[in-house]
Write an enzyme that holds these catalytic residues in place. Structure first.
Site, PDB file in Angstrom:
ATOM      1  N   ASP A 110      29.423  10.329 -10.734  1.00 56.47           N
ATOM      2  CA  ASP A 110      29.576  11.778 -10.777  1.00 56.47           C
ATOM      3  C   ASP A 110      28.893  12.367 -12.015  1.00 56.47           C
ATOM      4  OD1 ASP A 110      30.412  14.258  -9.954  1.00 56.47           O
ATOM      5  OD2 ASP A 110      32.450  14.054 -10.690  1.00 56.47           O
ATOM      6  N   ASN A 149      30.216  15.536   1.199  1.00 54.23           N
ATOM      7  CA  ASN A 149      29.027  16.043   0.512  1.00 54.23           C
ATOM      8  C   ASN A 149      28.098  16.843   1.418  1.00 54.23           C
ATOM      9  OD1 ASN A 149      28.675  13.238  -1.792  1.00 54.23           O
ATOM     10  ND2 ASN A 149      29.641  15.237  -2.093  1.00 54.23           N
TER      11      ASN A 149
END
Length: 262
Positions: free
Chosen positions: A28, A76
């Site tokens: 991330d 996503n």
């Protein structure tokens, strides 16, 4: 009876190892790394490939058996279309550029997730890369793409019932676990998330039951060999009880180190 290659941490106490046998990572912070440098978000994703390369090399050096990287979650797809498109192209480019290196280093590559939403050229390249490395033994590298922990459990239930319809009347944990997308490896010893967020974001919900969790503020493009070693050092300082007391852990460790212990 279903026989899995690895034991479940909720059914038995796994062996505690000094070096994690399996490390799982949520990578991330790519977009934030780029924004801090006044660059487009996609530049952070491209830079993040360098960190993947370094982490894979470091895991090889430390003889980590399994490394699982969360590259693209089932959620996503909610991101801007141009970013999703870039990520797909980056995936293809990275596979093309890295697969020979992966193969030379005797690493087995798997891509796990619902590949049905990916374009055929990418799916074909995934299958070719998996076939090329299928017999490699130095390390197992798994890329989770269009993957979600709940998806994994749901598809496992569907596969189990298709294979054994009478399981509707009752089934064991092992019978379900045999159909999970990551059934070929042990549960992660160490879970790492970069970027400062402290959640697991629908990643390996079944498998992380007793994993040691490690969160760092480092953004993924800043995460490399030194940062991975720091995470492993943190793991080595943990007491892995698996529901037991500290006294039981100490007694078990004493028994296993006694002369003549098999």
């Amino acid at each position: 009876m279903v026989r899995l290659p690895f034991i479940s941490s909720t059914r038995a106490v796994p062996e505690t190892v000094q070096v994690p046998r399996h490390i799982a990572i949520i990578m991330d912070g790519n977009g934030r790394w780029a924004r801090k440098r006044l660059m487009p978000r996609v530049a952070g994703h491209a830079k993040g490939v360098d960190s993947v390369r370094e982490v894979v090399r470091t895991c090889l050096d430390h003889k980590v058996d399994y490394l699982t990287l969360f590259a693209f979650s089932s959620e996503n797809w909610r991101r801007p279309k141009d970013e999703v498109s870039f990520l797909m192209q980056l995936f293809i480019k990275s596979l093309k550029g890295e697969i020979e290196r992966i193969h030379r280093n005797n690493i087995r590559l798997r891509v796990v997730g619902d590949l049905s939403r990916f374009d055929k050229p990418l799916v074909d390249m995934v299958h070719e890369s998996e076939a090329l490395t299928a017999n490699n033994t130095a390390m197992n590298l798994t890329i989770c793409a269009n993957y979600g922990g709940r998806w994994d459990i749901m598809q496992a239930v569907e596969k189990m019932l298709a294979a054994k319809p009478d399981a509707r009347e009752g089934f064991s944990e092992d019978e379900l676990a045999a159909h999970l997308a990551l059934n070929f490896g042990p549960e992660p010893d160490l879970f790492i998330r970069t970027g400062g967020e402290k959640r697991i974001s629908n990643f390996m919900l079944w498998q992380l039951a007793y994993s040691e969790l490690y969160f760092t503020d480092k953004l993924w493009p800043e995460f490399g060999e030194a940062e991975l070693k720091e995470a492993i050092t943190s793991y080595q300082g943990r007491e892995r009880r698996y529901g037991r007391t500290s006294e039981q852990v100490l007694a078990a460790d004493s028994d296993s180190s006694a002369p003549g212990h098999a």
